[in-house]
Design a protein around this motif. Structure first.
Motif, PDB file in Angstrom:
ATOM      1  N   SER A 123      -5.189 -29.816  61.204  1.00  0.00           N
ATOM      2  CA  SER A 123      -6.017 -31.021  61.133  1.00  0.00           C
ATOM      3  C   SER A 123      -5.153 -32.277  61.253  1.00  0.00           C
ATOM      4  O   SER A 123      -5.511 -33.229  61.961  1.00  0.00           O
ATOM      5  CB  SER A 123      -6.792 -31.067  59.821  1.00  0.00           C
ATOM      6  OG  SER A 123      -7.678 -29.984  59.732  1.00  0.00           O
TER       7      SER A 123
ATOM      8  N   GLY B 243      -4.990 -16.122  52.078  1.00  0.00           N
ATOM      9  CA  GLY B 243      -6.009 -17.163  51.998  1.00  0.00           C
ATOM     10  C   GLY B 243      -5.401 -18.548  51.878  1.00  0.00           C
ATOM     11  O   GLY B 243      -5.823 -19.488  52.551  1.00  0.00           O
ATOM     12  N   PHE B 244      -4.385 -18.686  51.028  1.00  0.00           N
ATOM     13  CA  PHE B 244      -3.716 -19.984  50.897  1.00  0.00           C
ATOM     14  C   PHE B 244      -2.966 -20.330  52.169  1.00  0.00           C
ATOM     15  O   PHE B 244      -2.896 -21.492  52.560  1.00  0.00           O
ATOM     16  CB  PHE B 244      -2.775 -20.004  49.691  1.00  0.00           C
ATOM     17  CG  PHE B 244      -3.480 -20.236  48.390  1.00  0.00           C
ATOM     18  CD1 PHE B 244      -4.191 -21.396  48.166  1.00  0.00           C
ATOM     19  CD2 PHE B 244      -3.438 -19.277  47.390  1.00  0.00           C
ATOM     20  CE1 PHE B 244      -4.850 -21.607  46.970  1.00  0.00           C
ATOM     21  CE2 PHE B 244      -4.101 -19.480  46.194  1.00  0.00           C
ATOM     22  CZ  PHE B 244      -4.801 -20.645  45.977  1.00  0.00           C
TER      23      PHE B 244
ATOM     24  N   ASN C  12      -3.912 -19.585  55.185  1.00  0.00           N
ATOM     25  CA  ASN C  12      -4.923 -20.096  56.112  1.00  0.00           C
ATOM     26  C   ASN C  12      -5.319 -21.522  55.758  1.00  0.00           C
ATOM     27  O   ASN C  12      -5.545 -22.341  56.645  1.00  0.00           O
ATOM     28  CB  ASN C  12      -6.160 -19.200  56.103  1.00  0.00           C
ATOM     29  CG  ASN C  12      -5.899 -17.842  56.728  1.00  0.00           C
ATOM     30  OD1 ASN C  12      -4.958 -17.680  57.500  1.00  0.00           O
ATOM     31  ND2 ASN C  12      -6.719 -16.874  56.380  1.00  0.00           N
ATOM     32  N   THR C  13      -5.402 -21.829  54.467  1.00  0.00           N
ATOM     33  CA  THR C  13      -5.755 -23.178  54.029  1.00  0.00           C
ATOM     34  C   THR C  13      -4.681 -24.173  54.436  1.00  0.00           C
ATOM     35  O   THR C  13      -4.976 -25.233  54.989  1.00  0.00           O
ATOM     36  CB  THR C  13      -5.951 -23.218  52.501  1.00  0.00           C
ATOM     37  OG1 THR C  13      -6.959 -22.276  52.148  1.00  0.00           O
ATOM     38  CG2 THR C  13      -6.353 -24.591  52.033  1.00  0.00           C
ATOM     39  N   PHE C  14      -3.425 -23.838  54.193  1.00  0.00           N
ATOM     40  CA  PHE C  14      -2.323 -24.735  54.572  1.00  0.00           C
ATOM     41  C   PHE C  14      -2.257 -24.878  56.091  1.00  0.00           C
ATOM     42  O   PHE C  14      -1.984 -25.958  56.607  1.00  0.00           O
ATOM     43  CB  PHE C  14      -0.996 -24.237  54.013  1.00  0.00           C
ATOM     44  CG  PHE C  14      -0.909 -24.334  52.510  1.00  0.00           C
ATOM     45  CD1 PHE C  14      -1.325 -25.483  51.849  1.00  0.00           C
ATOM     46  CD2 PHE C  14      -0.429 -23.284  51.764  1.00  0.00           C
ATOM     47  CE1 PHE C  14      -1.253 -25.586  50.475  1.00  0.00           C
ATOM     48  CE2 PHE C  14      -0.353 -23.375  50.380  1.00  0.00           C
ATOM     49  CZ  PHE C  14      -0.769 -24.525  49.738  1.00  0.00           C
ATOM     50  N   SER C  15      -2.516 -23.810  56.802  1.00  0.00           N
ATOM     51  CA  SER C  15      -2.535 -23.861  58.262  1.00  0.00           C
ATOM     52  C   SER C  15      -3.652 -24.785  58.743  1.00  0.00           C
ATOM     53  O   SER C  15      -3.455 -25.567  59.680  1.00  0.00           O
ATOM     54  CB  SER C  15      -2.728 -22.456  58.825  1.00  0.00           C
ATOM     55  OG  SER C  15      -2.882 -22.494  60.219  1.00  0.00           O
ATOM     56  N   PHE C  16      -4.803 -24.708  58.113  1.00  0.00           N
ATOM     57  CA  PHE C  16      -5.928 -25.577  58.474  1.00  0.00           C
ATOM     58  C   PHE C  16      -5.552 -27.045  58.315  1.00  0.00           C
ATOM     59  O   PHE C  16      -5.798 -27.865  59.206  1.00  0.00           O
ATOM     60  CB  PHE C  16      -7.155 -25.248  57.622  1.00  0.00           C
ATOM     61  CG  PHE C  16      -8.261 -26.245  57.746  1.00  0.00           C
ATOM     62  CD1 PHE C  16      -9.084 -26.254  58.862  1.00  0.00           C
ATOM     63  CD2 PHE C  16      -8.478 -27.196  56.750  1.00  0.00           C
ATOM     64  CE1 PHE C  16     -10.106 -27.193  58.985  1.00  0.00           C
ATOM     65  CE2 PHE C  16      -9.491 -28.123  56.871  1.00  0.00           C
ATOM     66  CZ  PHE C  16     -10.305 -28.120  57.987  1.00  0.00           C
ATOM     67  N   PHE C  17      -4.970 -27.411  57.169  1.00  0.00           N
ATOM     68  CA  PHE C  17      -4.605 -28.805  56.941  1.00  0.00           C
ATOM     69  C   PHE C  17      -3.502 -29.258  57.887  1.00  0.00           C
ATOM     70  O   PHE C  17      -3.498 -30.395  58.357  1.00  0.00           O
ATOM     71  CB  PHE C  17      -4.209 -29.041  55.479  1.00  0.00           C
ATOM     72  CG  PHE C  17      -5.390 -29.079  54.559  1.00  0.00           C
ATOM     73  CD1 PHE C  17      -6.336 -30.082  54.668  1.00  0.00           C
ATOM     74  CD2 PHE C  17      -5.570 -28.108  53.592  1.00  0.00           C
ATOM     75  CE1 PHE C  17      -7.439 -30.130  53.832  1.00  0.00           C
ATOM     76  CE2 PHE C  17      -6.664 -28.145  52.745  1.00  0.00           C
ATOM     77  CZ  PHE C  17      -7.599 -29.160  52.865  1.00  0.00           C
TER      78      PHE C  17
END
Length: 69
Positions: free
Chosen positions: A21, A10-11, A13-18
């Protein structure tokens, strides 16, 4: 153990998202000061015109309701 692996995923995916972006923001063509000023003027004039239109419409409807009542 499964909980920790899901948490790590989950983390990730979050770091990948940022990260994605940030990469997309580097591709953006930002407006110049002159363009920004003209766009802002168009928006403000449009908002003022629409506000006056609805204000007059509101007054007209209010008068009609007063005549009916």
């Amino acid at each position: 153990m499964a909980f920790l692996s899901r948490l790590k995923q989950g983390f990730g995916n979050t770091f990948s998202f940022f990260g994605d972006s940030w990469a997309e923001l580097k591709k953006v063509r930002w407006p110049s000061r002159k363009e920004l000023t003209s766009y802002s003027a168009v928006v403000l004039i449009t908002v003022i015109v629409v506000t006056i239109y609805f204000w007059l419409l509101d007054i007209g409807i209010s008068e009609l309701v007063q005549l009916i009542v």
